[in-house]
Design a protein around this motif. Structure first.
Motif, PDB file in Angstrom:
ATOM      1  N   ILE A   1      -6.681  -5.977  -9.151  1.00 41.10           N
ATOM      2  CA  ILE A   1      -5.315  -5.844  -8.629  1.00 41.10           C
ATOM      3  C   ILE A   1      -5.298  -4.981  -7.364  1.00 41.10           C
ATOM      4  O   ILE A   1      -4.668  -5.326  -6.361  1.00 41.10           O
ATOM      5  CB  ILE A   1      -4.394  -5.251  -9.714  1.00 41.10           C
ATOM      6  CG1 ILE A   1      -4.250  -6.247 -10.858  1.00 41.10           C
ATOM      7  CG2 ILE A   1      -3.028  -4.917  -9.136  1.00 41.10           C
ATOM      8  CD1 ILE A   1      -3.597  -5.670 -12.095  1.00 41.10           C
ATOM      9  N   GLY A   2      -6.028  -3.879  -7.391  1.00 45.96           N
ATOM     10  CA  GLY A   2      -6.011  -2.977  -6.246  1.00 45.96           C
ATOM     11  C   GLY A   2      -6.590  -3.616  -4.998  1.00 45.96           C
ATOM     12  O   GLY A   2      -5.978  -3.592  -3.923  1.00 45.96           O
ATOM     13  N   VAL A   3      -7.779  -4.238  -5.145  1.00 46.26           N
ATOM     14  CA  VAL A   3      -8.441  -4.828  -3.975  1.00 46.26           C
ATOM     15  C   VAL A   3      -7.661  -6.043  -3.478  1.00 46.26           C
ATOM     16  O   VAL A   3      -7.397  -6.189  -2.277  1.00 46.26           O
ATOM     17  CB  VAL A   3      -9.899  -5.202  -4.316  1.00 46.26           C
ATOM     18  CG1 VAL A   3     -10.542  -5.930  -3.156  1.00 46.26           C
ATOM     19  CG2 VAL A   3     -10.699  -3.956  -4.641  1.00 46.26           C
ATOM     20  N   ALA A   4      -7.266  -6.910  -4.416  1.00 48.69           N
ATOM     21  CA  ALA A   4      -6.517  -8.106  -4.006  1.00 48.69           C
ATOM     22  C   ALA A   4      -5.180  -7.703  -3.398  1.00 48.69           C
ATOM     23  O   ALA A   4      -4.714  -8.335  -2.441  1.00 48.69           O
ATOM     24  CB  ALA A   4      -6.319  -9.040  -5.188  1.00 48.69           C
ATOM     25  N   GLY A   5      -4.571  -6.633  -3.943  1.00 42.73           N
ATOM     26  CA  GLY A   5      -3.301  -6.163  -3.381  1.00 42.73           C
ATOM     27  C   GLY A   5      -3.453  -5.788  -1.915  1.00 42.73           C
ATOM     28  O   GLY A   5      -2.578  -6.087  -1.092  1.00 42.73           O
ATOM     29  N   GLY A   6      -4.566  -5.149  -1.581  1.00 44.20           N
ATOM     30  CA  GLY A   6      -4.808  -4.823  -0.178  1.00 44.20           C
ATOM     31  C   GLY A   6      -4.898  -6.078   0.671  1.00 44.20           C
ATOM     32  O   GLY A   6      -4.327  -6.139   1.766  1.00 44.20           O
ATOM     33  N   GLY A   7      -5.593  -7.090   0.153  1.00 40.45           N
ATOM     34  CA  GLY A   7      -5.718  -8.344   0.897  1.00 40.45           C
ATOM     35  C   GLY A   7      -4.376  -9.038   1.073  1.00 40.45           C
ATOM     36  O   GLY A   7      -4.066  -9.546   2.149  1.00 40.45           O
ATOM     37  N   VAL A   8      -3.555  -9.031   0.008  1.00 39.21           N
ATOM     38  CA  VAL A   8      -2.231  -9.655   0.101  1.00 39.21           C
ATOM     39  C   VAL A   8      -1.400  -8.923   1.145  1.00 39.21           C
ATOM     40  O   VAL A   8      -0.727  -9.545   1.982  1.00 39.21           O
ATOM     41  CB  VAL A   8      -1.530  -9.638  -1.271  1.00 39.21           C
ATOM     42  CG1 VAL A   8      -0.093 -10.100  -1.142  1.00 39.21           C
ATOM     43  CG2 VAL A   8      -2.282 -10.504  -2.257  1.00 39.21           C
ATOM     44  N   THR A   9      -1.483  -7.587   1.125  1.00 36.34           N
ATOM     45  CA  THR A   9      -0.710  -6.811   2.091  1.00 36.34           C
ATOM     46  C   THR A   9      -1.116  -7.176   3.514  1.00 36.34           C
ATOM     47  O   THR A   9      -0.274  -7.370   4.387  1.00 36.34           O
ATOM     48  CB  THR A   9      -0.935  -5.310   1.851  1.00 36.34           C
ATOM     49  OG1 THR A   9      -0.723  -5.048   0.472  1.00 36.34           O
ATOM     50  CG2 THR A   9       0.014  -4.479   2.678  1.00 36.34           C
ATOM     51  N   ARG A  10      -2.438  -7.283   3.737  1.00 39.78           N
ATOM     52  CA  ARG A  10      -2.878  -7.642   5.085  1.00 39.78           C
ATOM     53  C   ARG A  10      -2.390  -9.035   5.460  1.00 39.78           C
ATOM     54  O   ARG A  10      -1.875  -9.247   6.554  1.00 39.78           O
ATOM     55  CB  ARG A  10      -4.403  -7.573   5.176  1.00 39.78           C
ATOM     56  CG  ARG A  10      -4.996  -8.309   6.357  1.00 39.78           C
ATOM     57  CD  ARG A  10      -5.811  -7.441   7.251  1.00 39.78           C
ATOM     58  NE  ARG A  10      -6.602  -8.234   8.173  1.00 39.78           N
ATOM     59  CZ  ARG A  10      -7.928  -8.208   8.255  1.00 39.78           C
ATOM     60  NH1 ARG A  10      -8.604  -7.421   7.444  1.00 39.78           N
ATOM     61  NH2 ARG A  10      -8.560  -8.935   9.138  1.00 39.78           N
ATOM     62  N   GLY A  11      -2.544  -9.997   4.523  1.00 37.93           N
ATOM     63  CA  GLY A  11      -2.118 -11.360   4.817  1.00 37.93           C
ATOM     64  C   GLY A  11      -0.644 -11.413   5.179  1.00 37.93           C
ATOM     65  O   GLY A  11      -0.262 -11.989   6.198  1.00 37.93           O
ATOM     66  N   VAL A  12       0.194 -10.783   4.341  1.00 37.57           N
ATOM     67  CA  VAL A  12       1.633 -10.865   4.567  1.00 37.57           C
ATOM     68  C   VAL A  12       2.006 -10.134   5.864  1.00 37.57           C
ATOM     69  O   VAL A  12       2.835 -10.613   6.648  1.00 37.57           O
ATOM     70  CB  VAL A  12       2.388 -10.290   3.355  1.00 37.57           C
ATOM     71  CG1 VAL A  12       3.865 -10.173   3.641  1.00 37.57           C
ATOM     72  CG2 VAL A  12       2.161 -11.179   2.138  1.00 37.57           C
ATOM     73  N   MET A  13       1.348  -8.978   6.117  1.00 38.77           N
ATOM     74  CA  MET A  13       1.665  -8.260   7.353  1.00 38.77           C
ATOM     75  C   MET A  13       1.272  -9.068   8.579  1.00 38.77           C
ATOM     76  O   MET A  13       2.013  -9.118   9.566  1.00 38.77           O
ATOM     77  CB  MET A  13       0.970  -6.896   7.364  1.00 38.77           C
ATOM     78  CG  MET A  13       1.750  -5.847   6.598  1.00 38.77           C
ATOM     79  SD  MET A  13       0.849  -4.294   6.474  1.00 38.77           S
ATOM     80  CE  MET A  13       1.248  -3.558   8.039  1.00 38.77           C
ATOM     81  N   VAL A  14       0.093  -9.677   8.522  1.00 41.52           N
ATOM     82  CA  VAL A  14      -0.330 -10.510   9.654  1.00 41.52           C
ATOM     83  C   VAL A  14       0.665 -11.651   9.853  1.00 41.52           C
ATOM     84  O   VAL A  14       1.084 -11.941  10.974  1.00 41.52           O
ATOM     85  CB  VAL A  14      -1.755 -11.060   9.430  1.00 41.52           C
ATOM     86  CG1 VAL A  14      -2.062 -12.204  10.381  1.00 41.52           C
ATOM     87  CG2 VAL A  14      -2.777  -9.960   9.613  1.00 41.52           C
ATOM     88  N   GLY A  15       1.068 -12.285   8.726  1.00 41.12           N
ATOM     89  CA  GLY A  15       2.030 -13.376   8.830  1.00 41.12           C
ATOM     90  C   GLY A  15       3.309 -12.915   9.499  1.00 41.12           C
ATOM     91  O   GLY A  15       3.856 -13.593  10.373  1.00 41.12           O
ATOM     92  N   PHE A  16       3.778 -11.721   9.116  1.00 41.40           N
ATOM     93  CA  PHE A  16       5.016 -11.200   9.681  1.00 41.40           C
ATOM     94  C   PHE A  16       4.862 -10.925  11.178  1.00 41.40           C
ATOM     95  O   PHE A  16       5.712 -11.309  11.989  1.00 41.40           O
ATOM     96  CB  PHE A  16       5.410  -9.920   8.930  1.00 41.40           C
ATOM     97  CG  PHE A  16       6.737  -9.385   9.341  1.00 41.40           C
ATOM     98  CD1 PHE A  16       7.899 -10.022   8.947  1.00 41.40           C
ATOM     99  CD2 PHE A  16       6.818  -8.250  10.135  1.00 41.40           C
ATOM    100  CE1 PHE A  16       9.128  -9.536   9.337  1.00 41.40           C
ATOM    101  CE2 PHE A  16       8.049  -7.769  10.531  1.00 41.40           C
ATOM    102  CZ  PHE A  16       9.206  -8.405  10.138  1.00 41.40           C
ATOM    103  N   VAL A  17       3.756 -10.271  11.542  1.00 42.23           N
ATOM    104  CA  VAL A  17       3.526  -9.937  12.954  1.00 42.23           C
ATOM    105  C   VAL A  17       3.404 -11.214  13.784  1.00 42.23           C
ATOM    106  O   VAL A  17       3.980 -11.324  14.876  1.00 42.23           O
ATOM    107  CB  VAL A  17       2.257  -9.067  13.081  1.00 42.23           C
ATOM    108  CG1 VAL A  17       1.861  -8.900  14.531  1.00 42.23           C
ATOM    109  CG2 VAL A  17       2.474  -7.711  12.463  1.00 42.23           C
ATOM    110  N   VAL A  18       2.672 -12.195  13.243  1.00 43.48           N
ATOM    111  CA  VAL A  18       2.500 -13.458  13.975  1.00 43.48           C
ATOM    112  C   VAL A  18       3.850 -14.158  14.134  1.00 43.48           C
ATOM    113  O   VAL A  18       4.193 -14.641  15.218  1.00 43.48           O
ATOM    114  CB  VAL A  18       1.479 -14.367  13.253  1.00 43.48           C
ATOM    115  CG1 VAL A  18       1.507 -15.766  13.833  1.00 43.48           C
ATOM    116  CG2 VAL A  18       0.081 -13.794  13.352  1.00 43.48           C
TER     117      VAL A  18
END
Lengths: 274, 270
Positions: B121-138
């Motif tokens: 959960i912790g590691v995947a949560g970091g990946g999800v956060t990066r994915g969603v943040m990148v999506g938002f910035v893009v």
């Protein structure tokens, strides 16, 4: 003290003689340091770029809904393929030159190159020709693969080789300068994202000059990658958007300027010698 | 030796079923890892995606071309956002685990009182956060050039989170499996990039020849790009319900796989 040392009947040591250029040293740098190292990681360094280029072509052919070809005399694939080959070749040359130098700097083995009896000029030639070879190798493999599926006439093979050499040398020089300048991998990937990718993508690889909205043509005409691709495409398919000679002149001039810069950087030891 | 008279005797820290503090620490570490180099992890994907947008719009968008009932650029935009999200979610977890393994500090994850589920959960949560943040910035950068409109925010969120989670879990599994950087580069080059490029990001799936349709039918990448795009343009090539549940089922399956790999210590514990 080793006893064995006294028994040895060694010839008297003399200093190795060589002329103006240390050919053996240059060859060692070129082959072992640059090309063989690249081939050792073949899966990552050759197959990777080859696979992504094939995907690009596939995407373009699938995404085009027919009818909107770039120019009346070429199909979309014929238009895009020379551009992708040139872009990949230049990108690999850039990557390979920069990664070699950053690796050597980080591992400290750049000392082995600096200590060897090689002049700065020989170092520049060895590294850059090595990176250029790697680029040409990848580009050659791509051309062979694409020519199976796509009809490429190769109108002027000599000119194609000339532009391929120019493009790969130019980006090998850019890669060397970036490699010398980079202190961390971040610096390298910043240069890749903000310099090489824009130069490569906004270069007429995928669209012709007429597609660019009015007022932005300078963006393409000032881009050496555009001229490299345009010249290469002209040699392969006979379609050209701009003057080939001025493009060749621009690439040659830029390559010479960057080569001199790289030579200076090695001579003064910028970020290489403490 | 200096002994201070006022120290309380140490006792084991009490925690409930979930080690909340440990989980939070791991999650924050994963997020800080990519925020430290945000120019590489957030800005670079935005620049690259906008370049792709320019290239494809110039090359293929001419003459008011319509795909899926909208202008080509509106069709392309959501696909590109999704592509950058999945690539970054994968890159985040795979590089995090692999670097930890190569450098040997993976033991810092395995030694603390964190259960395999908490690690996932912790590691995947970091990946999800990066994915969603990148999506938002893009999406933010893209909205300057493309008039993105929202048709159904629920579908956008559902597919953004599930797609990021799917690739974060794949990255976790890939990172555990890989032993060298070559391995993960190979997975990126030969699996992740082809799937994210060829699954309808750039073209409507109707363009595929009849006997290649199976690429779409069994491909979760296709369903999540399609569902995500539906959230923007209100047009889908596939069944929305199938996509909605498929990504969930795939994620549960991947989550269990990752959990299993960590609890058996596959390529993690000697």
């Amino acid at each position: 003290m080793s006893l064995g040392a006294t028994k040895e009947v060694s010839k008297p040591r003399t200093i190795r003689q060589y002329g103006a250029i240390n050919w053996r040293g240059l060859w060692a740098l070129y082959s072992r340091k640059a090309v063989l190292r690249f081939l050792r990681y073949g899966l990552e360094s050759i197959a990777g770029p080859v696979a992504s280029s094939c995907i690009f072509v596939l995407v373009f052919v699938l995404a085009l809904d027919g009818g909107t070809a770039m120019s009346p005399d070429l199909t979309l694939a014929q238009f895009v393929v020379p551009g992708i080959v040139m872009f990949t070749l230049a990108h690999v040359a850039f990557d390979s030159a920069a990664v070699m130098i950053i690796h050597d700097k980080q591992d400290g083995v750049i000392q082995d190159v600096l200590m060897a009896p090689l002049t700065p000029l020989e170092i520049v030639i060895g590294y850059s020709l090595g990176a250029a070879t790697n680029g040409l190798l990848t580009g050659g493999i791509l051309l062979v693969i694409f020519s199976v599926f796509i009809d490429l006439p190769f109108i002027n093979p000599l000119m194609a080789i000339g532009f391929a050499l120019g493009g790969t040398l130019l980006f090998a020089m850019v890669g060397m300068i970036v490699g010398i300048w980079s202190e961390r991998w971040d610096h390298f990937s910043a240069a890749e994202t903000f310099l090489v990718m824009p130069l490569g993508l906004l270069s007429g690889t995928f669209f012709s000059l007429e597609r660019v909205p009015g007022g932005f043509e300078w963006l393409l005409l000032g881009n050496p990658m555009f001229h490299a691709i345009n010249g290469f495409r002209a040699a392969v398919t006979g379609h050209s958007d701009a003057s080939i000679w001025s493009g060749a002149l621009l690439i040659t001039g830029l390559t010479v300027i960057l080569a001199l810069t790289t030579w200076r950087l090695f001579a003064v030891g910028y970020r290489i010698k403490a | 030796m200096q002994s201070s008279p006022t120290t309380k005797p140490l006792s084991p820290r009490k925690m409930g079923v979930i080690n909340g503090r440990g989980l939070w620490t791991l999650y924050v570490k994963e997020v800080r890892r990519f925020m430290n180099v945000f120019s590489q992890t957030l800005l670079a994907p935005m620049v690259t995606t906008l370049l792709f947008l320019a290239v494809f719009a110039l090359a293929l968008g001419g003459g008011g071309r319509q795909v899926g009932g909208v202008d080509y650029i509106l069709f392309l935009g959501p696909g590109l956002i999704m592509m950058s999200m999945v690539q970054n979610a994968f890159a985040n977890t795979s590089s995090s685990i692999l670097i930890a393994k190569v450098q040997g500090n993976i033991v810092d994850l395995l030694m603390p009182p964190l259960s395999p589920a908490e690690l996932v959960i912790g590691v995947a949560g970091g990946g999800v956060t990066r994915g969603v943040m990148v999506g938002f910035v893009v999406a933010l950068g893209m909205s300057i050039f493309v008039p993105l409109s929202i048709h159904n925010a629920g579908f956008i969120l559902w597919h953004a989170i599930n797609a990021s989670l799917m690739l974060a879990l794949l990255g976790l599994i890939g990172g555990i499996w890989a032993e060298k950087f070559d391995h993960i580069a190979a997975v990126t080059n030969f699996i992740i990039t082809p799937f994210s490029f060829l699954s309808g990001t750039f073209y409507s799936i109707e363009r595929l020849p009849e006997n290649w349709r199976f690429i779409a039918d069994f491909n979760p990448f296709f369903y999540m790009i399609d569902g995500f795009r539906y959230g923007f343009i209100g047009h889908a090539d596939s069944s929305l319900a199938v996509g909605f549940f498929l990504v969930l089922i795939v994620n549960i399956g991947l989550g269990f796989t990752a959990h299993r790999m960590i609890s058996t210590g596959y390529r993690l514990k000697a």
